[in-house]
Write an enzyme that holds these catalytic residues in place. Structure first.
Site, PDB file in Angstrom:
ATOM      1  N   ASP A  26     -21.269  -2.085 -49.009  1.00  0.00           N
ATOM      2  CA  ASP A  26     -20.415  -0.961 -48.686  1.00  0.00           C
ATOM      3  C   ASP A  26     -21.183   0.172 -47.779  1.00  0.00           C
ATOM      4  OD1 ASP A  26     -18.810  -2.485 -50.064  1.00  0.00           O
ATOM      5  OD2 ASP A  26     -18.383  -0.997 -51.798  1.00  0.00           O
ATOM      6  N   LYS A 123     -14.214  -7.477 -49.373  1.00  0.00           N
ATOM      7  CA  LYS A 123     -13.867  -7.291 -50.944  1.00  0.00           C
ATOM      8  C   LYS A 123     -12.654  -6.252 -51.072  1.00  0.00           C
ATOM      9  CE  LYS A 123     -17.321  -4.106 -52.321  1.00  0.00           C
ATOM     10  NZ  LYS A 123     -16.690  -3.218 -52.922  1.00  0.00           N
ATOM     11  N   CYS A 156     -20.291  -0.299 -57.091  1.00  0.00           N
ATOM     12  CA  CYS A 156     -20.346  -1.479 -56.423  1.00  0.00           C
ATOM     13  C   CYS A 156     -21.676  -2.222 -56.283  1.00  0.00           C
ATOM     14  CB  CYS A 156     -19.813  -1.278 -54.742  1.00  0.00           C
ATOM     15  SG  CYS A 156     -18.126  -0.631 -54.798  1.00  0.00           S
TER      16      CYS A 156
END
Length: 224
Positions: A26, A123, A156
């Site tokens: 991310d 995701k 995350c």
């Protein structure tokens, strides 16, 4: 995984190029860039931009030179991907700003980019281990150990490491290649991770290990 396999006891074992993968989680404009989602909600991104991402860029380069698999994880949070629980959470904390929508600047990678042949895992939840894409990739590549980097350390990154650990992968958190919305959140995640899941190390520790492996291999080749 078979319990009969040899334990990966130290950093050299856990970063072995045949067994390890570097997860870049991310690192996207919405979580790291000025004007992105994190910036708009008041996150402190200074250390991420000045220190953590530059460290990560060095680590990615070293991984490629060591022939370690680099996997990029990209969050996509289009409305149709949000569960009822996710929508309730956003409403409950009063934070319903859109983030990481398909095709937007916010969803694009921030200062990192996959090279041809490097996998990109999409995701829709905090953890990249939810859904079949990453678990199948790791199984197909024979990966046993994950080196975790990215944003945010306490959500995350930590959740991917936690879920991977529950699936019997070794997990190592590269602390100076991760960032969170605050230093308090980041440091809390490092403490939990070290206690419950795997070691927390710095990029230089991993790079030095790979350089040592490379030097050993070069010496062996020259002796032939």
């Amino acid at each position: 995984m078979s319990s009969s396999t040899a334990l990966l006891r130290n950093l050299a074992d856990k970063t072995e190029p045949r067994l390890a993968a570097l997860l870049v989680i991310d690192v996207q404009n919405d979580f790291a860039a000025p004007g992105g989602f994190f910036d708009r909600i008041g996150a402190d991104l200074g250390v991420v931009q000045r220190e953590r991402v530059p460290n990560l860029l060095r680590l990615i380069d070293a991984a490629r030179r060591a022939s370690v698999l680099v996997i990029f994880v990209q969050a996509i949070y289009d409305p149709e991907h949000l569960s009822d629980a996710m929508r309730e959470r956003n409403a409950r904390i009063g934070n319903e700003l859109p983030r990481c929508r398909s095709g937007t600047w916010g969803a694009e990678f921030y200062r990192v980019a996959p090279e041809p042949g490097e996998p990109v895992v999409i995701k829709h939840r905090y953890s990249a281990m939810v859904g079949p894409q990453l678990p199948e990739l790791l199984r197909d590549r024979g990966i046993r150990s994950l080196l975790l980097t990215g944003i945010a350390t306490d959500t995350c990154v930590e959740s991917a490491g936690r879920d991977a650990y529950f699936r019997d992968y070794y997990v190592t958190l590269i602390g100076d290649c991760c960032g969170a919305a605050s230093d308090e959140d980041h440091r809390g995640a490092l403490k939990r991770f070290h206690r419950d899941y795997g070691p927390v190390v710095d990029a230089d520790d991993v790079i030095a290990t790979w350089q040592g492996v490379g030097a050993t291999a070069a010496a062996a080749n020259s002796a032939r």
